[in-house]
Design a protein around this motif. Sequence first.
Motif, PDB file in Angstrom:
ATOM      1  N   LYS A 272     -10.169  33.330  35.160  1.00 24.24           N
ATOM      2  CA  LYS A 272     -10.976  32.788  36.254  1.00 24.24           C
ATOM      3  C   LYS A 272     -10.182  31.751  37.043  1.00 24.24           C
ATOM      4  CE  LYS A 272     -15.341  30.446  37.295  1.00 24.24           C
ATOM      5  NZ  LYS A 272     -16.663  30.021  36.779  1.00 24.24           N
ATOM      6  N   ASP A 273      -9.466  30.876  36.345  1.00 29.10           N
ATOM      7  CA  ASP A 273      -8.694  29.840  37.035  1.00 29.10           C
ATOM      8  C   ASP A 273      -7.585  30.452  37.888  1.00 29.10           C
ATOM      9  OD1 ASP A 273     -10.248  27.836  35.987  1.00 29.10           O
ATOM     10  OD2 ASP A 273      -8.898  27.394  34.311  1.00 29.10           O
ATOM     11  N   ASN A 295     -16.698  30.771  32.861  1.00 29.30           N
ATOM     12  CA  ASN A 295     -15.507  29.995  32.504  1.00 29.30           C
ATOM     13  C   ASN A 295     -14.900  30.546  31.213  1.00 29.30           C
ATOM     14  OD1 ASN A 295     -15.861  28.276  34.690  1.00 29.30           O
ATOM     15  ND2 ASN A 295     -17.110  26.833  33.526  1.00 29.30           N
TER      16      ASN A 295
END
Length: 469
Positions: A272-273, A295
Amino acid sequence: MAEEDAPTKQVTEGVKDLQVVEGRRAIASSGPQMGEKGPQKIGGDSFTVRTANPPFLQERESIYAQIKERRDAEFSQKIPVDITVTMPDGNTLSKNKDDTPFQSWKTTPYDVAKSIAQGLADSSTVARVTYDSFVADYDPAQDGMESADTMLDAMDEANEDSPDSEGGDKTFLWDLGRPLVGNVARLELLKFNDDQDAKTTFWHSSAHMLGEALEHLYGTKLTIGPPLKGGFYYDSYMGKDAFREEDYKPVEQEMTKIIKKKQKFERMVVTKDEALELFADNPFKQEILTTKVPNGTRTTVYKCGDLIDLCRGPHLMHTGKVKAFAATRHSATNWLGDTDNDSLQRMYGISFPDKKMLKVWKENQEKAKERDHRRLMTKQQLVMFHELSPGSAFWLPHGTRIYNKLIDFIKEHYWIRGYDEIITPNAYNLELWNISGHAMHYKDAMFCFDVEGQEWALKPMNCPGHCLM
């Protein structure tokens, strides 16, 4: 009077205690709702003016290359093991033509098809794979297979029709060039002419190519670009700008360049990041990622040329598989289908694996135009249309005579069949539609407005008003 049925009784009883119940959700979807905090104007100045080959293309590719190094390092740790593949006729295959064994993390559906016949491999669009078992070092979550399909979720929230999803826990639509990850109980090689999933994949890939063309030509901020049952579209944020018919030819020319380059469709898993970093310039992709990808989980992107897009896939082997493309129309829409959100520009397209198919399609479109009731009614001076009320008919004198004749016919048959006519209001407090269930399912498609701090709506149908009577 006949006894009320249960649904009617529920509405009748419910209106006795009217209270305004707020809420914007109109459909169910997985995970949190994008825009559930209210209207969204998130585009801002992310697009201000048409810019060919904007700088964010190179910046995004640079970030992609860094992430790819990390994924390649992970992939190098995988241990190939021999696998078998069973075809629909029951024949089980285990070797390439050179007698080397099929192996996990190496052998692709294209390789399997090629072991049968090169023509079969080249004519296939996508594979449908049913696994018997996965190899020990395959983790669906690490492969981005357990995350939400971000495009379908966005389409659901915008109340758009989305393609059918894959069936079964171990049955997947699979890129022809993507390595297999276990023993295959059934491998189907799907072709454009024979299978709807193949058409969906073909048009989904074409939508990515259209997105690439729009970024190259105008620097638009892409939102979602799904396949349809007969073509595809891509929605773009363009600030106060809009597509025009004169944009069609440049887009078609850019698509031709993309086709000739035979750009490979490359799948990559991202955290996700990492995805948020990839799409730092695009507030709409950021919104999808923030809302739909939990997350600590992974999702997938696809790359063709310098286009990188959030996508579950699958896709074609390369852009050269598309042989013919036409931009068909454009329209305005809104982010998530909500008129309180940013205005978007939608461009539709059609594509085929054979130029002759596009020619036939265009001929059929022209024939359909000849039979179009809107064209015939306008030609016969029955109705007219105006851009200030798009989609609505203005009945001219001759058309009004026909309209009234039809109304008289209907009323006559009301009396013959024992019906009485009544007239109900056109607008109600939204609480009526909460009680009836219409707001829960259709609110995004209703005309809602504020009346002294309370939400009202034009009626989408008559029945709830009849229940009040």
